[in-house]
Design an enzyme around this catalytic site. Structure first.
Site, PDB file in Angstrom:
ATOM      1  N   THR A  31      57.980   9.598 -28.598  1.00 58.02           N
ATOM      2  CA  THR A  31      57.013   8.514 -28.347  1.00 58.02           C
ATOM      3  C   THR A  31      57.676   7.350 -27.612  1.00 58.02           C
ATOM      4  O   THR A  31      58.873   7.399 -27.311  1.00 58.02           O
ATOM      5  CB  THR A  31      56.440   8.000 -29.688  1.00 58.02           C
ATOM      6  OG1 THR A  31      57.543   7.663 -30.524  1.00 58.02           O
ATOM      7  CG2 THR A  31      55.595   9.063 -30.368  1.00 58.02           C
ATOM      8  N   GLY A  58      47.892   4.944 -14.109  1.00 54.76           N
ATOM      9  CA  GLY A  58      47.510   3.792 -13.290  1.00 54.76           C
ATOM     10  C   GLY A  58      46.134   3.289 -13.701  1.00 54.76           C
ATOM     11  O   GLY A  58      45.862   2.086 -13.672  1.00 54.76           O
ATOM     12  N   TRP A  91      39.509   3.492  -5.580  1.00 50.81           N
ATOM     13  CA  TRP A  91      39.494   4.634  -6.491  1.00 50.81           C
ATOM     14  C   TRP A  91      38.522   4.330  -7.627  1.00 50.81           C
ATOM     15  O   TRP A  91      38.214   3.162  -7.901  1.00 50.81           O
ATOM     16  CB  TRP A  91      40.915   4.875  -7.020  1.00 50.81           C
ATOM     17  CG  TRP A  91      41.052   6.081  -7.889  1.00 50.81           C
ATOM     18  CD1 TRP A  91      41.322   6.097  -9.234  1.00 50.81           C
ATOM     19  CD2 TRP A  91      40.935   7.450  -7.493  1.00 50.81           C
ATOM     20  NE1 TRP A  91      41.383   7.390  -9.679  1.00 50.81           N
ATOM     21  CE2 TRP A  91      41.136   8.244  -8.627  1.00 50.81           C
ATOM     22  CE3 TRP A  91      40.671   8.072  -6.270  1.00 50.81           C
ATOM     23  CZ2 TRP A  91      41.092   9.625  -8.603  1.00 50.81           C
ATOM     24  CZ3 TRP A  91      40.613   9.457  -6.228  1.00 50.81           C
ATOM     25  CH2 TRP A  91      40.827  10.224  -7.384  1.00 50.81           C
ATOM     26  N   SER A 186      50.770   3.634 -10.228  1.00 47.65           N
ATOM     27  CA  SER A 186      50.515   4.960 -10.794  1.00 47.65           C
ATOM     28  C   SER A 186      51.674   5.895 -10.474  1.00 47.65           C
ATOM     29  O   SER A 186      52.160   5.918  -9.339  1.00 47.65           O
ATOM     30  CB  SER A 186      49.226   5.534 -10.194  1.00 47.65           C
ATOM     31  OG  SER A 186      49.155   6.919 -10.459  1.00 47.65           O
ATOM     32  N   HIS A 191      51.987  10.686  -6.013  1.00 47.39           N
ATOM     33  CA  HIS A 191      52.312   9.350  -5.492  1.00 47.39           C
ATOM     34  C   HIS A 191      53.783   9.205  -5.094  1.00 47.39           C
ATOM     35  O   HIS A 191      54.514  10.197  -5.069  1.00 47.39           O
ATOM     36  CB  HIS A 191      51.869   8.296  -6.497  1.00 47.39           C
ATOM     37  CG  HIS A 191      50.368   8.243  -6.630  1.00 47.39           C
ATOM     38  ND1 HIS A 191      49.721   7.699  -7.698  1.00 47.39           N
ATOM     39  CD2 HIS A 191      49.390   8.716  -5.812  1.00 47.39           C
ATOM     40  CE1 HIS A 191      48.404   7.805  -7.529  1.00 47.39           C
ATOM     41  NE2 HIS A 191      48.179   8.425  -6.400  1.00 47.39           N
ATOM     42  N   ARG A 251      49.754   3.966 -24.550  1.00 44.23           N
ATOM     43  CA  ARG A 251      51.220   3.988 -24.428  1.00 44.23           C
ATOM     44  C   ARG A 251      51.698   5.249 -23.720  1.00 44.23           C
ATOM     45  O   ARG A 251      51.083   6.313 -23.853  1.00 44.23           O
ATOM     46  CB  ARG A 251      51.850   3.950 -25.824  1.00 44.23           C
ATOM     47  CG  ARG A 251      51.607   2.671 -26.579  1.00 44.23           C
ATOM     48  CD  ARG A 251      52.138   2.767 -27.992  1.00 44.23           C
ATOM     49  NE  ARG A 251      51.603   3.897 -28.715  1.00 44.23           N
ATOM     50  CZ  ARG A 251      51.500   3.954 -30.032  1.00 44.23           C
ATOM     51  NH1 ARG A 251      51.914   2.945 -30.777  1.00 44.23           N
ATOM     52  NH2 ARG A 251      51.008   5.023 -30.631  1.00 44.23           N
TER      53      ARG A 251
HETATM   54  C1  LIG Z   1      44.083   3.144  -5.743  1.00 44.56           C
HETATM   55  C2  LIG Z   1      44.214   3.872  -7.046  1.00 44.56           C
HETATM   56  N1  LIG Z   1      44.071   3.198  -8.197  1.00 44.56           N
HETATM   57  C3  LIG Z   1      44.203   3.798  -9.402  1.00 44.56           C
HETATM   58  C4  LIG Z   1      44.491   5.138  -9.489  1.00 44.56           C
HETATM   59  C5  LIG Z   1      44.620   5.775 -10.842  1.00 44.56           C
HETATM   60  O1  LIG Z   1      45.902   6.197 -11.126  1.00 44.56           O
HETATM   61  P1  LIG Z   1      46.150   7.363 -12.217  1.00 44.56           P
HETATM   62  O2  LIG Z   1      45.805   8.661 -11.555  1.00 44.56           O
HETATM   63  O3  LIG Z   1      47.600   7.245 -12.557  1.00 44.56           O
HETATM   64  O4  LIG Z   1      45.271   7.065 -13.361  1.00 44.56           O
HETATM   65  C6  LIG Z   1      44.629   5.905  -8.320  1.00 44.56           C
HETATM   66  C7  LIG Z   1      44.908   7.330  -8.428  1.00 44.56           C
HETATM   67  O5  LIG Z   1      45.206   8.043  -7.559  1.00 44.56           O
HETATM   68  C8  LIG Z   1      44.474   5.252  -7.074  1.00 44.56           C
HETATM   69  O6  LIG Z   1      44.591   5.941  -5.930  1.00 44.56           O
END
Ligand SMILES: Cc1ncc(COP(=O)(O)O)c(C=O)c1O
Length: 396
Positions: A31, A58, A91, A186, A191, A251
């Site tokens: 954890t 993210g 997104w 993220s 990424h 977390r």
């Molecule tokens: C601009 C943007 N914000 C947020 C996210 C969300 O990230 P995660 O996939 O880690 O939840 C993404 C995911 O690709 C994204 O492109």
């Protein structure tokens, strides 16, 4: 699809990343723990932000930033119905935390050349109800941060930088994610770096840090600066189990932190190779009259040193996006939309009645003519670069 020779994502995990994860697994402490803490500190120092908290994605970072803004422990909190500006090229989980936090999103158009928020439209959309801007740094590029910061200052707006796609990019020698009150990252597998699933939330002041820390972990008082004081004020409770705030459990594990940290140490290396691959592709396109005149690769904005993880492409109007994608995918090149296209076109927007007949022409243009392809972290062979551009040519 034939054999994929140009994938969107390669396997991002190297032996040393897996070894780091196995080392954590062998401690039986999987954890959140010291490795997460170490990663947060190294991340914060490199990006020059005051505080960093790792989360499990993210999306969770965006949710916590917005939830922090409306939290009753925040002295200057936003109220139900306050407006947050957001680019329509975003997104899903850039947007939904705004609504989930009782705030109203107001959509701003983007620039076709940079894919990022359009400063002129942003100026027009600011009203008395506007309290924050959530910008999305698209695919390693960004808007004119000088202009954006002027608008922020003039209108006393809070800035949240969704940097989920742009870890490592600098504007005038300053990392994206270090401009706003909050920034989110993220580490999903496609990424700049990956921890499997994972993310980071950075903030600038201690009040926000303490709120986010508690929200991330059930609303617990554990690990907060005033944990002892809270316990003293709640003597009727077991001091180990005091819930001081509302909460989530967002977390990360030390396993994902160990992979993330191992990759983060090589961020500059990945950037260097990706930049070299991108340049080879651009040079090859320049040699091909047909491709060069029909396929436009997004350039870095002024003052930007971009950390790309894909190559955004805008097709000329005379090419059918659908046919082009079908053709190149058949020939082994994977594609996807730029983020998710104009998010206003998504059915969820209709369901929640969020689009009041708003037309954003640049976002529509990117939706209808844009796509992106991958950018590997291993140096491409000249043969594959030539092959890629030939595949483009064949499908124009
Ligand atoms: C601009 C943007 N914000 C947020 C996210 C969300 O990230 P995660 O996939 O880690 O939840 C993404 C995911 O690709 C994204 O492109």
């Amino acid at each position: 699809m034939k054999n994929i020779f140009h994938p969107l994502v390669e396997n991002p995990y190297r032996k040393k990343d897996i070894d780091a994860a196995v080392k954590v697994l062998k401690t039986n402490k999987i954890t959140i723990g010291p490795i997460t803490n170490k990663f947060e500190n190294i991340f914060r120092k490199k990006l020059k932000t005051n505080f960093s908290l790792m989360v499990n994605s993210g999306s969770s970072a965006n949710l916590l930033a917005l939830q922090c803004l409306i939290n009753p422990y925040r002295k200057q909190r936003l109220k139900r119905g306050d407006e947050v500006l957001i680019p329509s090229l975003c997104w899903s989980t850039s947007l939904w935390p705004i609504i989930q936090s009782g705030l109203i999103p107001k959509f701003v158009d983007v620039d076709v050349n940079t894919l990022n928020i359009n400063i002129e439209d942003l100026k027009k959309k600011v009203s008395k109800k506007t309290k924050a801007i959530l910008i999305v740094h698209v695919l390693g590029n960004c808007t004119d941060m000088n202009e954006l910061m002027k608008i922020k200052k003039r209108n006393k707006l809070i800035l949240i930088e969704d940097t989920c796609e742009s870890l490592g990019t600098k504007f005038k020698n300053k990392y994206l994610g270090s401009f706003g009150e909050f920034s989110t990252f993220s580490f999903y597998s496609s990424h700049q770096i990956s921890s499997g699933e994972g993310g980071m939330l950075c903030c600038q002041n201690n009040e926000d840090y303490e709120i986010i820390k508690s929200l991330r972990s059930h609303g617990w008082s554990r690990g907060l600066k005033n944990e002892t004081k809270i316990a003293k004020n709640n003597r009727q409770l077991d001091k180990r189990f005091i819930f001081y705030n509302s909460g989530f459990n967002l977390r990360p594990t030390d396993v994902s932190a160990s992979i993330g940290l191992s990759q983060f140490r090589d961020l500059n290396k990945f950037m260097k190779i990706r930049t070299a691959n991108r340049q080879m592709i651009i040079n090859e396109i320049k040699k091909n009259f047909i491709v060069n005149n029909n396929l436009f690769i997004t350039k870095e904005n002024n003052f930007v040193k971009a950390s790309w993880f894909g190559i955004p492409i805008i097709l000329s109007k005379k090419i059918s996006r659908e046919n082009f994608i079908k053709g190149i995918e058949k020939n082994g090149v994977q594609t996807r939309p730029i983020i998710s296209g104009n998010f206003l076109k998504q059915p969820s927007i209709k369901k929640y009645k969020l689009n009041k007949n708003l037309k954003l022409k640049n976002s529509d243009y990117i939706n209808d003519h844009g796509l992106f392809i991958g950018l590997p972290t291993k140096l491409m062979t000249k043969i594959n670069v030539k092959k890629l551009v030939k595949v483009f040519e064949k499908n124009i």
